[in-house]
Design a protein around this motif. Structure first.
Motif, PDB file in Angstrom:
ATOM      1  N   VAL A 100       0.833  -1.206   0.000  1.00 28.38           N
ATOM      2  CA  VAL A 100       0.000   0.000   0.000  1.00 28.38           C
ATOM      3  C   VAL A 100       0.866   1.255   0.000  1.00 28.38           C
ATOM      4  N   THR A 101       1.937   1.283   0.802  1.00 25.65           N
ATOM      5  CA  THR A 101       2.795   2.469   0.799  1.00 25.65           C
ATOM      6  C   THR A 101       3.489   2.635  -0.545  1.00 25.65           C
ATOM      7  N   GLY A 102       3.801   1.530  -1.206  1.00 26.19           N
ATOM      8  CA  GLY A 102       4.369   1.625  -2.557  1.00 26.19           C
ATOM      9  C   GLY A 102       3.386   2.241  -3.528  1.00 26.19           C
ATOM     10  N   VAL A 103       2.127   1.849  -3.432  1.00 25.11           N
ATOM     11  CA  VAL A 103       1.089   2.422  -4.296  1.00 25.11           C
ATOM     12  C   VAL A 103       0.924   3.901  -4.001  1.00 25.11           C
ATOM     13  N   VAL A 104       0.878   4.264  -2.709  1.00 27.97           N
ATOM     14  CA  VAL A 104       0.735   5.673  -2.323  1.00 27.97           C
ATOM     15  C   VAL A 104       1.911   6.491  -2.850  1.00 27.97           C
ATOM     16  N   ASP A 105       3.115   5.961  -2.707  1.00 27.27           N
ATOM     17  CA  ASP A 105       4.284   6.673  -3.218  1.00 27.27           C
ATOM     18  C   ASP A 105       4.233   6.835  -4.726  1.00 27.27           C
ATOM     19  N   ALA A 106       3.861   5.794  -5.438  1.00 32.80           N
ATOM     20  CA  ALA A 106       3.809   5.875  -6.900  1.00 32.80           C
ATOM     21  C   ALA A 106       2.769   6.887  -7.352  1.00 32.80           C
ATOM     22  N   VAL A 107       1.586   6.841  -6.762  1.00 35.08           N
ATOM     23  CA  VAL A 107       0.528   7.781  -7.136  1.00 35.08           C
ATOM     24  C   VAL A 107       0.942   9.209  -6.791  1.00 35.08           C
ATOM     25  N   GLY A 108       1.483   9.395  -5.591  1.00 34.69           N
ATOM     26  CA  GLY A 108       1.915  10.730  -5.193  1.00 34.69           C
ATOM     27  C   GLY A 108       3.039  11.253  -6.065  1.00 34.69           C
ATOM     28  N   TYR A 109       4.008  10.414  -6.352  1.00 31.39           N
ATOM     29  CA  TYR A 109       5.149  10.840  -7.158  1.00 31.39           C
ATOM     30  C   TYR A 109       4.714  11.207  -8.574  1.00 31.39           C
ATOM     31  N   LEU A 110       3.867  10.384  -9.148  1.00 28.64           N
ATOM     32  CA  LEU A 110       3.437  10.635 -10.527  1.00 28.64           C
ATOM     33  C   LEU A 110       2.395  11.739 -10.622  1.00 28.64           C
ATOM     34  N   GLY A 111       1.545  11.868  -9.597  1.00 27.75           N
ATOM     35  CA  GLY A 111       0.458  12.834  -9.672  1.00 27.75           C
ATOM     36  C   GLY A 111       0.723  14.157  -9.008  1.00 27.75           C
ATOM     37  N   LEU A 112       1.727  14.258  -8.163  1.00 25.44           N
ATOM     38  CA  LEU A 112       1.973  15.483  -7.401  1.00 25.44           C
ATOM     39  C   LEU A 112       3.329  16.094  -7.722  1.00 25.44           C
ATOM     40  N   ASP A 113       3.654  16.174  -8.977  1.00 20.67           N
ATOM     41  CA  ASP A 113       4.872  16.842  -9.433  1.00 20.67           C
ATOM     42  C   ASP A 113       6.127  16.278  -8.771  1.00 20.67           C
ATOM     43  N   LYS A 114       6.261  14.955  -8.806  1.00 15.96           N
ATOM     44  CA  LYS A 114       7.460  14.265  -8.333  1.00 15.96           C
ATOM     45  C   LYS A 114       7.754  14.511  -6.856  1.00 15.96           C
ATOM     46  N   VAL A 115       6.722  14.346  -6.008  1.00 17.58           N
ATOM     47  CA  VAL A 115       6.873  14.439  -4.566  1.00 17.58           C
ATOM     48  C   VAL A 115       6.400  13.120  -3.974  1.00 17.58           C
ATOM     49  N   PHE A 116       7.242  12.489  -3.164  1.00 13.55           N
ATOM     50  CA  PHE A 116       6.854  11.257  -2.486  1.00 13.55           C
ATOM     51  C   PHE A 116       5.953  11.616  -1.309  1.00 13.55           C
ATOM     52  N   THR A 117       4.809  10.960  -1.199  1.00 13.72           N
ATOM     53  CA  THR A 117       3.885  11.262  -0.112  1.00 13.72           C
ATOM     54  C   THR A 117       3.969  10.257   1.024  1.00 13.72           C
ATOM     55  N   GLY A 118       4.618   9.125   0.833  1.00 19.07           N
ATOM     56  CA  GLY A 118       4.641   8.086   1.845  1.00 19.07           C
ATOM     57  C   GLY A 118       5.870   8.090   2.726  1.00 19.07           C
ATOM     58  N   ASN A 119       6.957   8.654   2.269  1.00 20.33           N
ATOM     59  CA  ASN A 119       8.168   8.679   3.085  1.00 20.33           C
ATOM     60  C   ASN A 119       9.049   9.846   2.676  1.00 20.33           C
ATOM     61  N   MET A 120      10.050  10.144   3.472  1.00 15.16           N
ATOM     62  CA  MET A 120      10.889  11.311   3.202  1.00 15.16           C
ATOM     63  C   MET A 120      12.178  10.981   2.464  1.00 15.16           C
ATOM     64  N   THR A 121      12.598   9.745   2.445  1.00 20.99           N
ATOM     65  CA  THR A 121      13.868   9.405   1.802  1.00 20.99           C
ATOM     66  C   THR A 121      13.868   9.809   0.332  1.00 20.99           C
ATOM     67  N   GLY A 122      12.806   9.457  -0.370  1.00 17.58           N
ATOM     68  CA  GLY A 122      12.708   9.817  -1.784  1.00 17.58           C
ATOM     69  C   GLY A 122      12.689  11.319  -1.990  1.00 17.58           C
ATOM     70  N   ASN A 123      12.006  12.052  -1.095  1.00 17.79           N
ATOM     71  CA  ASN A 123      11.971  13.509  -1.214  1.00 17.79           C
ATOM     72  C   ASN A 123      13.352  14.122  -1.051  1.00 17.79           C
ATOM     73  N   ILE A 124      14.139  13.594  -0.132  1.00 15.07           N
ATOM     74  CA  ILE A 124      15.493  14.115   0.078  1.00 15.07           C
ATOM     75  C   ILE A 124      16.357  13.854  -1.153  1.00 15.07           C
ATOM     76  N   VAL A 125      16.220  12.667  -1.723  1.00 16.19           N
ATOM     77  CA  VAL A 125      16.990  12.340  -2.932  1.00 16.19           C
ATOM     78  C   VAL A 125      16.590  13.252  -4.085  1.00 16.19           C
ATOM     79  N   ILE A 126      15.279  13.418  -4.313  1.00 17.20           N
ATOM     80  CA  ILE A 126      14.801  14.288  -5.394  1.00 17.20           C
ATOM     81  C   ILE A 126      15.217  15.730  -5.136  1.00 17.20           C
ATOM     82  N   LEU A 127      15.132  16.186  -3.883  1.00 20.17           N
ATOM     83  CA  LEU A 127      15.552  17.551  -3.542  1.00 20.17           C
ATOM     84  C   LEU A 127      17.032  17.752  -3.841  1.00 20.17           C
ATOM     85  N   ALA A 128      17.861  16.820  -3.429  1.00 23.65           N
ATOM     86  CA  ALA A 128      19.300  16.937  -3.678  1.00 23.65           C
ATOM     87  C   ALA A 128      19.597  16.954  -5.171  1.00 23.65           C
ATOM     88  N   MET A 129      18.952  16.069  -5.910  1.00 25.45           N
ATOM     89  CA  MET A 129      19.186  16.043  -7.359  1.00 25.45           C
ATOM     90  C   MET A 129      18.663  17.312  -8.024  1.00 25.45           C
TER      91      MET A 129
END
Length: 123
Positions: free
Chosen positions: A30-59
């Motif tokens: 479920v968290t994988g689904v939430v992350d995928a939907v959030g990332y694809l639908g909310l301008d590349k922002v992870f909604t389920g955890n912060m690790t992905g957001n930190i990586v995207i922010l740094a990049m």
């Protein structure tokens, strides 16, 4: 081949460890689904955890692949603000789960839930 009554009882007993494993796998899915939907639908922002957001922010900060900076930065500050608020509210509680934790989880869940009209308004 016959089995003893103790073996039959063991075989039919509810296996807590196995149930917990399946529940954790379901939550992970479920968290994988939430992350995928959030990332694809909310301008590349992870909604389920912060690790992905930190990586995207740094990049994004180093200018890699035209990635956004504002969305992940907003998510980071919101996450930190929420953690600070809840940490302050729960300060002084004993270790483990308490009634206050349940109430806070329920309130936070209500904030993001859609209303009867299907609109998520954050009230």
């Amino acid at each position: 081949m016959s089995t003893s009554p103790a073996e039959r009882q063991r075989a039919t007993r509810w296996d807590v460890g196995r149930t917990q494993l399946w529940l954790m796998m379901a939550l992970t899915f479920v968290t994988g689904v939430v992350d995928a939907v959030g990332y694809l639908g909310l301008d590349k922002v992870f909604t389920g955890n912060m690790t992905g957001n930190i990586v995207i922010l740094a990049m994004g900060l180093v200018g890699s692949a035209d990635l956004p900076v504002f969305g992940p930065l907003l998510a980071l500050f919101s996450f930190a603000g929420g953690a600070l608020l809840i940490g302050t509210i729960l300060r002084g509680q004993g270790s483990g789960w308490c009634r206050r934790s349940t109430v806070l989880l329920g309130r936070v869940s209500q904030c993001g839930a859609p209303d009867d009209d299907g609109v998520q308004d954050g009230r």
